[in-house]
Design an enzyme around this catalytic site. Structure first.
Site, PDB file in Angstrom:
ATOM      1  N   HIS A   1      24.555 -26.577 -26.412  1.00  0.00           N
ATOM      2  CA  HIS A   1      24.885 -27.684 -27.317  1.00  0.00           C
ATOM      3  C   HIS A   1      26.407 -27.764 -27.462  1.00  0.00           C
ATOM      4  CE1 HIS A   1      20.745 -28.027 -28.180  1.00  0.00           C
ATOM      5  NE2 HIS A   1      20.707 -27.714 -29.461  1.00  0.00           N
TER       6      HIS A   1
ATOM      7  N   CYS B   1      19.903 -24.624 -34.545  1.00  0.00           N
ATOM      8  CA  CYS B   1      20.879 -24.264 -33.502  1.00  0.00           C
ATOM      9  C   CYS B   1      22.236 -24.951 -33.673  1.00  0.00           C
ATOM     10  CB  CYS B   1      20.299 -24.562 -32.121  1.00  0.00           C
ATOM     11  SG  CYS B   1      19.343 -26.074 -32.051  1.00  0.00           S
TER      12      CYS B   1
HETATM   13  N1  NAP Z   1      14.860 -24.574 -28.326  1.00  0.00           N
HETATM   14  C1  NAP Z   1      15.817 -24.358 -29.215  1.00  0.00           C
HETATM   15  O1  NAP Z   1      17.039 -24.476 -28.930  1.00  0.00           O
HETATM   16  C2  NAP Z   1      15.481 -23.916 -30.583  1.00  0.00           C
HETATM   17  C3  NAP Z   1      16.477 -23.422 -31.386  1.00  0.00           C
HETATM   18  C4  NAP Z   1      16.184 -22.995 -32.664  1.00  0.00           C
HETATM   19  C5  NAP Z   1      14.883 -23.103 -33.115  1.00  0.00           C
HETATM   20  N2  NAP Z   1      13.895 -23.610 -32.317  1.00  0.00           N
HETATM   21  C6  NAP Z   1      12.534 -23.697 -32.872  1.00  0.00           C
HETATM   22  O2  NAP Z   1      11.711 -22.694 -32.284  1.00  0.00           O
HETATM   23  C7  NAP Z   1      10.385 -23.190 -32.159  1.00  0.00           C
HETATM   24  C8  NAP Z   1       9.937 -23.052 -30.709  1.00  0.00           C
HETATM   25  O3  NAP Z   1      10.839 -23.746 -29.885  1.00  0.00           O
HETATM   26  P1  NAP Z   1      10.793 -23.638 -28.288  1.00  0.00           P
HETATM   27  O4  NAP Z   1      11.954 -24.419 -27.854  1.00  0.00           O
HETATM   28  O5  NAP Z   1      10.636 -22.237 -27.824  1.00  0.00           O
HETATM   29  O6  NAP Z   1       9.411 -24.442 -27.982  1.00  0.00           O
HETATM   30  P2  NAP Z   1       8.450 -24.346 -26.704  1.00  0.00           P
HETATM   31  O7  NAP Z   1       9.225 -24.033 -25.486  1.00  0.00           O
HETATM   32  O8  NAP Z   1       7.652 -25.595 -26.732  1.00  0.00           O
HETATM   33  O9  NAP Z   1       7.491 -23.095 -27.021  1.00  0.00           O
HETATM   34  C9  NAP Z   1       6.552 -23.119 -28.066  1.00  0.00           C
HETATM   35  C10 NAP Z   1       5.873 -21.760 -28.163  1.00  0.00           C
HETATM   36  O10 NAP Z   1       4.973 -21.788 -29.283  1.00  0.00           O
HETATM   37  C11 NAP Z   1       3.677 -21.408 -28.826  1.00  0.00           C
HETATM   38  N3  NAP Z   1       2.613 -22.093 -29.560  1.00  0.00           N
HETATM   39  C12 NAP Z   1       2.399 -23.416 -29.636  1.00  0.00           C
HETATM   40  N4  NAP Z   1       1.258 -23.649 -30.336  1.00  0.00           N
HETATM   41  C13 NAP Z   1       0.773 -22.439 -30.684  1.00  0.00           C
HETATM   42  C14 NAP Z   1      -0.384 -22.010 -31.409  1.00  0.00           C
HETATM   43  N5  NAP Z   1      -1.270 -22.872 -31.890  1.00  0.00           N
HETATM   44  N6  NAP Z   1      -0.559 -20.675 -31.596  1.00  0.00           N
HETATM   45  C15 NAP Z   1       0.319 -19.774 -31.094  1.00  0.00           C
HETATM   46  N7  NAP Z   1       1.423 -20.126 -30.389  1.00  0.00           N
HETATM   47  C16 NAP Z   1       1.642 -21.443 -30.193  1.00  0.00           C
HETATM   48  C17 NAP Z   1       3.656 -21.806 -27.370  1.00  0.00           C
HETATM   49  O11 NAP Z   1       2.620 -21.096 -26.745  1.00  0.00           O
HETATM   50  P3  NAP Z   1       1.733 -21.753 -25.560  1.00  0.00           P
HETATM   51  O12 NAP Z   1       2.574 -21.621 -24.315  1.00  0.00           O
HETATM   52  O13 NAP Z   1       0.527 -20.885 -25.553  1.00  0.00           O
HETATM   53  O14 NAP Z   1       1.477 -23.180 -25.943  1.00  0.00           O
HETATM   54  C18 NAP Z   1       5.047 -21.391 -26.951  1.00  0.00           C
HETATM   55  O15 NAP Z   1       5.073 -20.004 -26.737  1.00  0.00           O
HETATM   56  C19 NAP Z   1      10.415 -24.621 -32.676  1.00  0.00           C
HETATM   57  O16 NAP Z   1       9.984 -24.631 -34.019  1.00  0.00           O
HETATM   58  C20 NAP Z   1      11.862 -25.004 -32.562  1.00  0.00           C
HETATM   59  O17 NAP Z   1      12.221 -25.994 -33.491  1.00  0.00           O
HETATM   60  C21 NAP Z   1      14.164 -24.003 -31.055  1.00  0.00           C
END
Ligand code: NAP
Length: 343
Positions: free
Chosen positions: A243, A131
């Site tokens: 950000h 990001c």
């Molecule tokens: N937030 C940002 O600004 C941003 C920006 C760019 C990239 N990212 C990347 O995107 C990814 C997710 O970020 P987020 O911020 O959305 O995180 P988050 O809010 O913690 O969400 C994680 C998601 O992954 C799912 N998940 C976790 N373990 C799993 C499993 N074993 N099998 C299937 N699904 C699973 C969760 O499902 P459950 O609810 O079922 O646990 C939830 O839907 C990360 O790798 C992060 O680095 C984030």
């Protein structure tokens, strides 16, 4: 019905929910859409627009053989297993995690910056950049085209939603706790985040930088130009969404603040808000829910020969993640690089 069969993986997370919202708002041509997450969330309901509700299905048992596009954000370790599985079934994966970004045969794409990289999808996977890198390069690409960037020094002020829904919950609960004199117990972050700043995002590397800082360096080189020198300091701040970055750029040839302003006025994805008066700039609070990358506080950096300094703000869940992923899907459709599987 014309349209694509889309799977959103990590649909219950901060990024996944934003992807579902963005697909609907931008009217992406969808024939069918499924929401996938872990076994913990099976049966949970997520709205797709006003009229449709998606019931979350289990990623582990989902068969991707009839899916055209998979928008993934389930975390790196999960994408490492399931993105290749989906790609092997003929689904084009657009992955938000850092897992595949630096693999040479996986394009790392910002549609405003390097859409041509989409011609080289070798493994059925396209990676979405970090990001912080994303918003910086949306702003810097049009300047690089004009005056060629030599060096970037950037300090980030990154919101807690960059650490997912649990990061947002931690800021909320610590803020509430502070009003009743409860001690703030850090769980997601390494120190209290409420009323604080933490100069540490992701793990430490051998040279003393953090992995988030390293990502900004190597991703800039992969996406924009390997010859650009980058130095980053990444800081988590108590902001929910959006950000901010203080960016100093050194160019090979002269570029005045007025010239930069004129270039940015024409640049895709960039909005200039720069009045030299109280409130004449954008803050992260104002960027939340918006698609643009905002540029403010544009001025000369007199410490180097051809220097420019500015402030850059964007919604990390939109352009920093969900919007860019959906724009990649839209670009694949425009460039006719993706087809619809037979029913
Ligand atoms: N937030 C940002 O600004 C941003 C920006 C760019 C990239 N990212 C990347 O995107 C990814 C997710 O970020 P987020 O911020 O959305 O995180 P988050 O809010 O913690 O969400 C994680 C998601 O992954 C799912 N998940 C976790 N373990 C799993 C499993 N074993 N099998 C299937 N699904 C699973 C969760 O499902 P459950 O609810 O079922 O646990 C939830 O839907 C990360 O790798 C992060 O680095 C984030």
């Amino acid at each position: 019905m014309q349209g694509f069969r889309v799977a959103v993986v990590g649909a219950t997370g901060a990024v996944g929910r934003e992807i579902i919202k963005t697909l609907y708002e931008r009217n992406f041509p969808i024939k069918d859409i499924v929401a996938l997450a872990s076994a913990r969330s099976v049966g949970q309901e997520i709205s797709f627009g006003d009229k449709r509700v998606l019931k979350v299905q289990n990623l582990d048992t989902f068969d991707f053989s009839t899916t055209d596009i998979g928008l993934f954000s389930p975390g790196g370790a999960i994408s490492a297993v399931h993105a290749p599985r989906a790609a092997a079934a003929g689904c084009i994966v657009i992955d938000n995690t850092s897992h595949f970004r630096m693999e040479p045969d996986v394009p790392l794409v910002i549609p405003e910056v390097n859409p041509q990289a989409l011609h080289k999808i070798r493994r059925g996977i396209v990676a979405n950049p970090n990001c912080s890198t994303m918003q910086m390069l949306v702003a810097l690409k049009p300047l690089h085209d004009r005056a060629k960037i030599k060096r970037i020094v950037v300090a980030t002020y990154q919101s807690v939603s960059g650490a997912g829904k649990e990061g947002m919950d931690e800021l909320f609960s610590q803020t509430k706790a502070s009003f009743v004199n409860d001690p703030a117990t850090p769980q997601i972050f390494t120190k209290p985040i409420a009323f604080n700043c933490i100069p540490h995002i992701d793990v430490f590397m051998e040279d003393g930088s953090t992995k988030e800082e390293w990502k900004m360096v190597v991703e800039t080189k992969k996406i924009l130009d390997p010859d650009i020198a980058v130095h980053a300091t990444c800081v988590r701040v108590p902001v929910f969404i959006g950000h901010s970055e203080a960016i100093n750029v050194e160019f090979h040839t002269p570029l005045t603040p007025d010239e930069a302003r004129a270039i940015w006025r024409e640049a895709p994805g960039v909005v200039v808000v720069d009045h030299r008066e109280d409130g004449g700039y954008i803050t992260p609070l104002e960027s939340a829910g918006e698609d643009a990358t905002y540029v403010s506080r544009i001025r000369r950096d007199p410490t180097v020969e051809h220097g420019l300094a500015f402030w850059c703000v964007s919604d990390n869940l939109r352009k920093g993640a969900a919007l860019n992923a959906v724009q990649i899907a839209e670009t694949l459709v425009e460039m006719k690089l993706i087809g619809q599987k037979a029913a």
